[in-house]
Structure formats: structure tokens, C-alpha cells
Design an enzyme around this catalytic site. Structure first.
Site, mmCIF file in Angstrom:
data_model
loop_
_atom_site.group_PDB
_atom_site.id
_atom_site.type_symbol
_atom_site.label_atom_id
_atom_site.label_comp_id
_atom_site.label_asym_id
_atom_site.label_seq_id
_atom_site.Cartn_x
_atom_site.Cartn_y
_atom_site.Cartn_z
ATOM 1 N N CYS A 68 -2.258 -0.451 7.521
ATOM 2 C CA CYS A 68 -1.478 0.788 7.424
ATOM 3 C C CYS A 68 -1.581 1.612 8.709
ATOM 4 O O CYS A 68 -0.581 2.166 9.172
ATOM 5 C CB CYS A 68 -1.940 1.598 6.221
ATOM 6 S SG CYS A 68 -1.568 0.772 4.644
ATOM 7 N N CYS A 122 -6.166 1.824 5.876
ATOM 8 C CA CYS A 122 -6.765 0.568 6.327
ATOM 9 C C CYS A 122 -6.137 0.177 7.675
ATOM 10 O O CYS A 122 -5.230 0.845 8.169
ATOM 11 C CB CYS A 122 -6.509 -0.524 5.287
ATOM 12 S SG CYS A 122 -4.777 -1.048 5.183
ATOM 13 N N HIS A 155 0.860 -1.187 0.000
ATOM 14 C CA HIS A 155 0.000 0.000 0.000
ATOM 15 C C HIS A 155 0.894 1.234 0.000
ATOM 16 O O HIS A 155 2.038 1.196 0.480
ATOM 17 C CB HIS A 155 -0.896 0.020 1.231
ATOM 18 C CG HIS A 155 -1.983 -0.999 1.201
ATOM 19 N ND1 HIS A 155 -3.024 -1.001 2.115
ATOM 20 C CD2 HIS A 155 -2.220 -2.051 0.376
ATOM 21 C CE1 HIS A 155 -3.836 -2.006 1.852
ATOM 22 N NE2 HIS A 155 -3.362 -2.671 0.805
ATOM 23 N N GLU A 197 0.944 3.830 1.824
ATOM 24 C CA GLU A 197 1.424 4.212 3.157
ATOM 25 C C GLU A 197 2.622 3.372 3.575
ATOM 26 O O GLU A 197 3.602 3.899 4.108
ATOM 27 C CB GLU A 197 0.318 4.046 4.209
ATOM 28 C CG GLU A 197 -0.908 4.904 3.984
ATOM 29 C CD GLU A 197 -2.014 4.183 3.219
ATOM 30 O OE1 GLU A 197 -3.189 4.462 3.506
ATOM 31 O OE2 GLU A 197 -1.709 3.350 2.329
#
Length: 152
Positions: free
Chosen positions: A77, A74, A44, A46
Site C-alpha cells: 500500500c 503495509c 486492502h 488503501e
């Protein structure tokens, strides 16, 4: 002499530019996800940003750092953001289905954890929402040969 520091909108526009790059690479346009490219569910935007920031800072603790992302983080993260002690998380649009910065759960400010992040939400919310909506609309219109429903 006063120095004019860039605003949250300035940095969110950069996150949106990165989201555009992800979109063009057929990645979910949350800043610059690379899940498909790297075949890594943890890639992701992040998580990638944290790895790069840790290398730049020379420490896994990012206590004086802020993170800008187009969509609410999410749970994975958010957990990592707390772990590295990010000072502030700034995001564009909420994720009512999986958001872990207040929509479903607020892991970023869970009192029982050893760190809480400040949160600023709704920065360029409309622009952040539109790029995601366009991406998923395009995905739904693809021929039925695409059997990978995890991205829809």
C-alpha cells in the site's frame, strides 16, 4: 466568515466506521479491507480507496489528496501511495511487524523515490488499536477447525 474544516479526528472516525463494517464482514478491520470477500490479496482498504479516488478525480495522480487509514500501511500500500503521489497519509496505530510508514521501513518518505508523502500518525490511536486487538482475539478463540493461520 470562517469555514471550520473537519479535523483529522473527524475523518479517522469515518475510517473507524468503515473498519467496523469490515469487522462485521469478518475482514481485518483496517478501514474497509475486502481481501476475503473479493479473494484478492491486494484488496486492502488503501488500494480500494485509491482506485475509487482515481475514478472520482479522473486521473491516477492524486497529488491533492490525503488518505486516512486505521493502521499503518503495509509495503504494498505504501508503494501505491507514493506512486499515485498522495499528499498526506494519516493513520491511527502503528504496525510494528509490517508497517511501511516508519515502523519497519518508511517507503512513504524514501528519498530515492520520485515522491514523498507527509505522514501524520497516532490519530485516535487507542480506538484503532482496540478494534484490531478485539478482531484478532476473537479469531484466536475460534474452534480449531479454522486451519487458515494466515489471518491470525
Amino acid at each position: 466568515m470562517m469555514i471550520d474544516l473537519p479535523s483529522d479526528e473527524y475523518f479517522m472516525r469515518e475510517a473507524l466506521r468503515q473498519a467496523g463494517k469490515a469487522y462485521e464482514a469478518d475482514e481485518v478491520p483496517v478501514a474497509h479491507n475486502q481481501v476475503e470477500l473479493l479473494k484478492d490479496a491486494t484488496a486492502h482498504a488503501e488500494m480500494l480507496a485509491l482506485t475509487q479516488a482515481e475514478a472520482a478525480v479522473g486521473d491516477w495522480r492524486l497529488t491533492d489528496c490525503d488518505l486516512y487509514v486505521t493502521k499503518e500501511p503495509c509495503a504494498m500500500c505504501a508503494g501505491a501511495l507514493v506512486h499515485v503521489r498522495i499528499q498526506r497519509v494519516i493513520f491511527g496505530c502503528a504496525d510494528p511487524g509490517a508497517g511501511a510508514a516508519g515502523s519497519v521501513i518508511n517507503l512513504l518518505q524514501l528519498p530515492s523515490l520520485n515522491h514523498q508523502c507527509d505522514i501524520t500518525s497516532g490519530v485516535l490511536q487507542n480506538e484503532c488499536s482496540v478494534i484490531l486487538q478485539d478482531f484478532f482475539r476473537k479469531r484466536r478463540q475460534q474452534p480449531c477447525g479454522n486451519t487458515d493461520k494466515s489471518q491470525i
